[in-house]
Scaffold this active site. Sequence first.
Site, PDB file in Angstrom:
ATOM      1  N   GLY C  53       3.869  -1.079  -3.049  1.00  0.00           N
ATOM      2  CA  GLY C  53       2.527  -0.628  -3.382  1.00  0.00           C
ATOM      3  C   GLY C  53       2.428  -0.370  -4.870  1.00  0.00           C
ATOM      4  N   GLY C  55       0.909   1.811  -8.261  1.00  0.00           N
ATOM      5  CA  GLY C  55       0.780   3.241  -8.507  1.00  0.00           C
ATOM      6  C   GLY C  55       2.086   3.874  -8.962  1.00  0.00           C
ATOM      7  CG  HIS C  56       5.155   3.497  -7.108  1.00  0.00           C
ATOM      8  ND1 HIS C  56       4.861   4.782  -6.727  1.00  0.00           N
ATOM      9  CD2 HIS C  56       5.022   2.719  -6.005  1.00  0.00           C
ATOM     10  CE1 HIS C  56       4.578   4.789  -5.430  1.00  0.00           C
ATOM     11  NE2 HIS C  56       4.660   3.543  -4.967  1.00  0.00           N
ATOM     12  CG  ASP C 109       7.210  -1.388   0.669  1.00  0.00           C
ATOM     13  OD1 ASP C 109       5.989  -1.607   0.824  1.00  0.00           O
ATOM     14  OD2 ASP C 109       7.656  -0.704  -0.269  1.00  0.00           O
ATOM     15  CG  HIS C 218       3.999   6.284  -1.342  1.00  0.00           C
ATOM     16  ND1 HIS C 218       5.317   6.105  -0.997  1.00  0.00           N
ATOM     17  CD2 HIS C 218       3.591   5.150  -1.953  1.00  0.00           C
ATOM     18  CE1 HIS C 218       5.684   4.881  -1.376  1.00  0.00           C
ATOM     19  NE2 HIS C 218       4.667   4.298  -1.962  1.00  0.00           N
TER      20      HIS C 218
END
Lengths: 193, 193, 329, 329
Positions: C53, C55-56, C109, C218
């Site tokens: 995802g 956002g990291h 994932d 998250h």
Amino acid sequence: MDLNNAQQWLSRFFDYIEEHKAYLSELDNPIGDGDHGHNMARGAKAAREALEATPPTSLEMMFKTVGMSLLSKVGGASGPLYGSVFLAFANQLKGQDEIKDPKTLFASGLEAIVRRGKASVGEKTMVDVWTPFTEKLNQAVSSEDIESMVLATKPLKATKGRAAYVGDRSIGHIDPGSYSSGLFFKAFIEAHH
Amino acid sequence: MDLNNAQQWLSRFFDYIEEHKAYLSELDNPIGDGDHGHNMARGAKAAREALEATPPTSLEMMFKTVGMSLLSKVGGASGPLYGSVFLAFANQLKGQDEIKDPKTLFASGLEAIVRRGKASVGEKTMVDVWTPFTEKLNQAVSSEDIESMVLATKPLKATKGRAAYVGDRSIGHIDPGSYSSGLFFKAFIEAHH
Amino acid sequence: MKKILNAPEQVVEEMMLGMAEAHKDIVHRVGDTRVLARNYEGAGKVGLISGGGSGHEPTHAGFVGQGMLSAAVFGDVFTSPTPDQVYEAVKAADKGAGVFMVIKNYTGDVLNFEMAKDMAEAEGIDVDFCITKDDIAVEDSLYSDGQRGVAGTIFVHKILGYYAEQGASLKELKELSEKLLPQMKTIGLALSPAIVPEQGKPGFELADDEIEFGIGIHGEPGYQRVKLQPSKAMAEEIYAKLRKALALKAGDDVVVLVNGMGGTPLMEQYVFVNDVLGLLKTDKVNAVKTMVGDYMTSIEMAGLSLTLMKVTDKAWLDALNAPVKTIAW
Amino acid sequence: MKKILNAPEQVVEEMMLGMAEAHKDIVHRVGDTRVLARNYEGAGKVGLISGGGSGHEPTHAGFVGQGMLSAAVFGDVFTSPTPDQVYEAVKAADKGAGVFMVIKNYTGDVLNFEMAKDMAEAEGIDVDFCITKDDIAVEDSLYSDGQRGVAGTIFVHKILGYYAEQGASLKELKELSEKLLPQMKTIGLALSPAIVPEQGKPGFELADDEIEFGIGIHGEPGYQRVKLQPSKAMAEEIYAKLRKALALKAGDDVVVLVNGMGGTPLMEQYVFVNDVLGLLKTDKVNAVKTMVGDYMTSIEMAGLSLTLMKVTDKAWLDALNAPVKTIAW
Ligand SMILES: Nc1ncnc2c1ncn2[C@@H]1O[C@H](COP(=O)(O)OP(=O)(O)O)[C@@H](O)[C@H]1O
Ligand SMILES: Nc1ncnc2c1ncn2[C@@H]1O[C@H](COP(=O)(O)OP(=O)(O)O)[C@@H](O)[C@H]1O
Ligand SMILES: [Mg+2]
Ligand SMILES: [Mg+2]
Ligand SMILES: [Mg+2]
Ligand SMILES: [Mg+2]
């Protein structure tokens, strides 16, 4: 004013700084970075400790000790400015055991401030209180006089120092460095009389 | 159930997903990452568009189209799981123009979910509704039955999927994937009768 | 929600475009996919990919380049990428020697990368993978799903990337990963939550005087909420758990990673690392390499994580220190 | 105030210790001073120093190392360092060829660095300096105090550092700085304020839907408060002013720096840089190098700044791209 007297002057000034620490920083908030009180208090503490560590045996030594402490502890704009004032005082009083001529003394301090900061009257800096105070020194100056000199910085628009960033918005606020200088003068006249 | 009928089933399912988008994500909040509704809605939208773009001429084609859309649009855990279900359905229905044996069909879907996700009954995943629903399929299943199957995931402690992270704190919450699966079943029985 | 963006649903796309354009000397976008691949060819070498995802940032695309990852896949924010996109990354990374996938341990994932593996193998591309689980916040959990792949993953990127560049085979990378993974452990903590643009509100809440230990990247819940405490106390809490998990003893060599979560300034990260390095000194554990900064973030979450990697093979340290051409290492 | 620290008055000290210990391969602390100096000797070369108030990490210490700064001085948070400490940095940096000081244009910094210069010259060390004023938020202000030194300063560190490493003289560095400084312009914006640890409360306030253009790295007020707007609109507002100030025209080469202020994640910085690079393309201005990340921060302030540097001498680009051994470049 002898050494003893002058020491009362300074410890009074340091007391005032600590009492007004929060207020001085508050003044610095709208037109600066809100640290003037903290900066000055840090310096006052250091100067006190230095004076205790090696009690001064002369006016020159006392002002030099205080000047060096402020230079090494305050930082910001006020550090070098106040530091230079005290070093100038030390110079003025070489070999003297009394302050005979306050006007010349404060004039030397003002001269140091201007040499460093390159501000002229009306730029909303401590110069705006140092100038009238020094001028008025041949007659008696009351704490009311000092207060009105400090208040007189309120309507000015800053064109030097951090306050310059806010431009027109600096109008209507007292200049923190002028307020702390006012405390310095107040302590002087109180110790003097 | 013929192609026409099955299309009603799916568009009903997609309607339900969009209606419950916010609620499904809410369910996912306390025990997951609050995106199940958004994930499924994204997939439903894509599947609808794919079906309009190339109207399916067979059950196999329809389920394959939907499966591929979900696989390529949903992501997360539910994407490959639902995707695999529809691909398994497509496989089951090769060359057939009717769903004659729902039980075997849903069994193939459940089998695909387990093959991918390796979850067993009781781990608080969609497996916990797919299993009882599939079993019950030889008799008539009411929407009340489905609701109670979904509710039955509430007391379970999650040991698979994101919900596993909260451990004991997953107890007392409905499993979002089971809720969306419930909508899938509900749409089926409604389109069926 | 106060963010610098144009449209929440466009964030990942525009971020990718920005990265590709800003760093076109290092990476390029593969067609119109969600994949950034390195410009360096690496012909005949095993391709190394990762992703997950978004956002990291800078993970994962920031670690694409010669000596590290061949390509990275962008999922939506906090949502794993889809199999077709992972498959695109595999194709871009395949230079004839197969592709190794570094997967962080999240069901989504794992499922999506495994599906991509099936697709790739159907097309005759050899694919193998490892699953990182360095987060020990959910301690000795019976179920593997409890242990998440977090900041330690970048050590895997760097060390496997080094060996891939040296020409290691798919099998050798797999074996190396099996030695490497158990030696790195991480625990994070949070002071304030992240906001996923498309959700527009925080994923969790913390009181003004509360912090949470063990929180995931998250915002997955951690193991303990406590009142705000001194940095040193936070360091002690986390270090004690990592030391136990790695069975550290005097004389051991470790690599230290203090990883900012996105909203925590370097000022605080360095105060924290100072406390951590002090604890290691007391235990006579040698910090042979120390990294501090935002490496695997959680959007704007305030907080950090501490990763310790036990260096049981000196060669790993050389692999970590070898120069690379990436955006963010 | 929610921060990872032990005691507000200890933050700078502990941060310094953390930096020195974590990166002992690159820098060391000079005695018990507020100075970090590089381990690289650089014998016979002009020393290059900078510094200022803390809270802008990785600036300045992050740029100390071979090919960049010789030493950096730490003031208290947002307060310029004292002359004696600056003097310590000068002494540490002096290798016989004199020391060049890069000063950001703040009265406090200028006064304290100038005093240090007096001290050093009294001890027979040649010192010269330049004052960076890249922030044009306070436009065509009559008084120089209006223009602050901000993110563009790191280009000065890098380019002067390169030439110092090449053996340039004090005089040559001074002349170079005079050519360089007018070519870089910056404007920042803020979404939320920073908190100085010793003050414990925000330096300014912004409504939930408000942003401020032109804000300084100490939270100095900017030139305009507006409602939150799309990234593209922010990019247009700032770019238009920079283009005018640099008189950019089609065919010009520029270096682009999108600088995060500390609390803004890379995700947003890359969305923003995507908009900026689009605007440059439209004007046929070439972005010959683009940097994105937290370089000169304002503790945890949310926001960013855009710096454009017009490359009027191609050699500057090589100087920027030359490898260095620092913590953060
Ligand atoms: N150029 C100058 N000349 C004289 N006084 C100045 C000058 N610049 C600033 N000052 C004084 O310094 C004061 C601010 O000091 P302080 O807040 O401690 O430093 P800083 O502005 O660096 O935070 C101002 O109120 C003003 O009186
Ligand atoms: N291993 C698994 N087997 C079966 N179903 C699973 C598994 N892991 C998760 N799920 C289902 O997926 C749902 C979560 O989907 P979603 O929120 O869209 O993905 P993510 O968890 O990646 O955000 C859960 O509610 C659960 O029903
Ligand atoms: Mg101030
Ligand atoms: Mg979810
Ligand atoms: Mg998800
Ligand atoms: Mg200040």
